[in-house]
Write a protein that holds these residues in place. Structure first.
Motif, PDB file in Angstrom:
ATOM      1  N   VAL A  25      -5.972   6.903  10.595  1.00 52.69           N
ATOM      2  CA  VAL A  25      -5.651   8.068   9.765  1.00 52.69           C
ATOM      3  C   VAL A  25      -5.508   9.304  10.667  1.00 52.69           C
ATOM      4  O   VAL A  25      -4.576  10.097  10.514  1.00 52.69           O
ATOM      5  N   LEU A  26      -6.423   9.442  11.637  1.00 51.54           N
ATOM      6  CA  LEU A  26      -6.344  10.552  12.595  1.00 51.54           C
ATOM      7  C   LEU A  26      -5.037  10.512  13.377  1.00 51.54           C
ATOM      8  O   LEU A  26      -4.504  11.551  13.773  1.00 51.54           O
ATOM      9  N   LEU A  27      -4.504   9.315  13.594  1.00 52.77           N
ATOM     10  CA  LEU A  27      -3.264   9.173  14.364  1.00 52.77           C
ATOM     11  C   LEU A  27      -2.015   9.196  13.481  1.00 52.77           C
ATOM     12  O   LEU A  27      -0.919   8.898  13.941  1.00 52.77           O
ATOM     13  N   GLY A  28      -2.202   9.550  12.210  1.00 59.78           N
ATOM     14  CA  GLY A  28      -1.047   9.796  11.347  1.00 59.78           C
ATOM     15  C   GLY A  28      -0.514   8.596  10.595  1.00 59.78           C
ATOM     16  O   GLY A  28       0.597   8.654  10.056  1.00 59.78           O
ATOM     17  N   ALA A  29      -1.275   7.492  10.533  1.00 63.58           N
ATOM     18  CA  ALA A  29      -0.813   6.337   9.744  1.00 63.58           C
ATOM     19  C   ALA A  29      -0.676   6.752   8.281  1.00 63.58           C
ATOM     20  O   ALA A  29      -1.529   7.459   7.746  1.00 63.58           O
ATOM     21  N   ILE A  68       0.845  -1.193   0.000  1.00 67.46           N
ATOM     22  CA  ILE A  68       0.000   0.000   0.000  1.00 67.46           C
ATOM     23  C   ILE A  68       0.883   1.247   0.000  1.00 67.46           C
ATOM     24  O   ILE A  68       1.814   1.358   0.776  1.00 67.46           O
ATOM     25  N   LYS A  69       0.571   2.163  -0.887  1.00 68.16           N
ATOM     26  CA  LYS A  69       1.359   3.396  -0.967  1.00 68.16           C
ATOM     27  C   LYS A  69       1.059   4.289   0.236  1.00 68.16           C
ATOM     28  O   LYS A  69       0.035   4.155   0.875  1.00 68.16           O
ATOM     29  N   LYS A  70       1.957   5.251   0.477  1.00 69.11           N
ATOM     30  CA  LYS A  70       1.713   6.237   1.534  1.00 69.11           C
ATOM     31  C   LYS A  70       0.685   7.235   1.030  1.00 69.11           C
ATOM     32  O   LYS A  70       0.764   7.705  -0.095  1.00 69.11           O
ATOM     33  N   TYR A  71      -0.270   7.576   1.891  1.00 69.70           N
ATOM     34  CA  TYR A  71      -1.301   8.544   1.517  1.00 69.70           C
ATOM     35  C   TYR A  71      -1.338   9.683   2.520  1.00 69.70           C
ATOM     36  O   TYR A  71      -1.172   9.476   3.714  1.00 69.70           O
ATOM     37  N   THR A  72      -1.615  10.871   2.026  1.00 70.28           N
ATOM     38  CA  THR A  72      -1.825  12.001   2.927  1.00 70.28           C
ATOM     39  C   THR A  72      -3.228  11.900   3.516  1.00 70.28           C
ATOM     40  O   THR A  72      -4.127  11.398   2.874  1.00 70.28           O
ATOM     41  N   HIS A  73      -3.413  12.378   4.770  1.00 70.25           N
ATOM     42  CA  HIS A  73      -4.721  12.188   5.391  1.00 70.25           C
ATOM     43  C   HIS A  73      -5.532  13.474   5.494  1.00 70.25           C
ATOM     44  O   HIS A  73      -6.641  13.459   5.990  1.00 70.25           O
ATOM     45  N   GLU A  74      -5.011  14.586   5.026  1.00 77.51           N
ATOM     46  CA  GLU A  74      -5.725  15.856   5.188  1.00 77.51           C
ATOM     47  C   GLU A  74      -7.060  15.895   4.450  1.00 77.51           C
ATOM     48  O   GLU A  74      -7.974  16.592   4.848  1.00 77.51           O
TER      49      GLU A  74
END
Length: 321
Positions: free
Chosen positions: A201-205, A184-190
């Motif tokens: 996602v809220l915890l920055g994964a 799985i690629k890295k994704y931005t969560h904004e």
């Protein structure tokens, strides 16, 4: 792709029904057939060589999801994908000389957000069999996306289109969808919507997968039953605290690896409450399914395909769903 003149000759704009990051959406009429469609107008940046990759990605995902076999129900042709079908794409130039794309979708009269709001205004509850019918279709649509390697990443009531008469529900706004590959690629969560955002996602994964959509599905499930958002935070921290107050503050025992996530801090310690305290109108099978959608550890969260097989849906007539 045809010119703008041809595109605008082909369709008559009736009203603007939405506007977002990706452009304006109009309800329009196809002149040749009289069919009502949704027209999504997207401007392309002048300095791009050709169509931007993000737009191409959206179009390719939508085309792929629209290719699924059709079933006919109440004389409405609908894809088993339960996603809003991309019917056509037209390209042209606007009066400023900028390239414009028109994505032509089937039109659905309302969305789940408006549907829930209408019940809130009358004070009535959404009937349990209606909740069940809508949830099954949502799980089916999400299962189809996931089976084809697509994460939606922004599931919320506003992005679920529906027909009030037939109760047909379809997933829309795949603009943020990502085709995922392993690893799985890295994704931005904004970009994800706060109220339906998964705790990892809220915890920055930065490495996450299909489980993020299933958390959103769980939040939507609870909202259909209560007509109120389950976790309505106004910041990322508040969102986490809303979740922790109901489900208990997670730790390494409950969720191995949680304290290693980028945005983990020491949080107030809450013990888990029964989910029924927040969703009192849901039966035992429904509460069991909801609790599996709201598992902290992403790998333990129920998949959309497994959710469809849950006993909660056993008494639903799935013939035309």
């Amino acid at each position: 792709m045809e010119s703008t003149k041809t595109a605008m000759e082909a369709f008559e704009k009736l009203e603007k029904v939405g506007e977002g990051t990706y452009g304006k959406v109009y309800r329009a009429r196809e002149r040749a057939t009289g069919r009502i469609i949704a027209l999504k107008k997207t401007k392309l940046h002048e300095d791009d060589e050709g169509v931007p990759p993000t737009t191409l990605r959206e179009i390719s995902i939508l085309r792929m999801l629209s290719r699924d076999p059709h079933v006919v129900n109440n004389q409405i042709e609908m894809p088993l994908t339960k996603s809003n079908r991309l019917l056509d794409v037209k390209q042209g130039v606007n009066k400023d000389g900028k390239t414009v794309l028109y994505l032509v979708f089937e039109y659905m009269e309302t969305d789940l957000k408006k549907f829930i709001r209408s019940f809130r205004q009358t004070g009535e509850n959404i009937q349990p069999n209606v909740v069940k019918c809508l949830m099954y279709q949502l799980c089916k649509g999400v299962a189809f996306c996931h089976a084809h390697g697509v994460l939606h990443r922004d599931l919320k009531p506003h992005n679920l289109l529906m027909d009030k008469k037939t109760l047909i529900l379809k997933i829309a706004d795949l603009g943020l969808a990502r085709a995922f590959t392993l690893p799985i690629k890295k994704y931005t969560h904004e970009i994800l919507t706060l109220w339906y955002r998964a705790p990892e996602v809220l915890l920055g994964a930065t490495h996450y997968s299909t489980a993020v959509d299933m958390w959103s599905v769980g939040c939507i499930f609870a909202e259909l039953v209560t007509k109120t958002a389950l976790f309505a935070g106004d910041s990322e921290l508040q969102q986490l605290l809303h979740i922790f107050r109901l489900l208990g503050t997670p730790n390494e025992e409950i969720w191995p690896g949680v304290s290693k996530l980028k945005d983990w801090h020491e949080y107030p310690q809450w013990k888990p409450k029964p989910i029924s305290t927040c969703v009192p109108n849901l039966d035992e099978d429904g509460l069991n399914l909801l609790s599996q959608m709201l598992e902290y550890e992403p790998s333990k969260r129920i998949s959309a395909k497994k959710a469809m097989e849950h006993p909660y849906f056993d008494d639903l007539d799935k013939t035309h769903l």
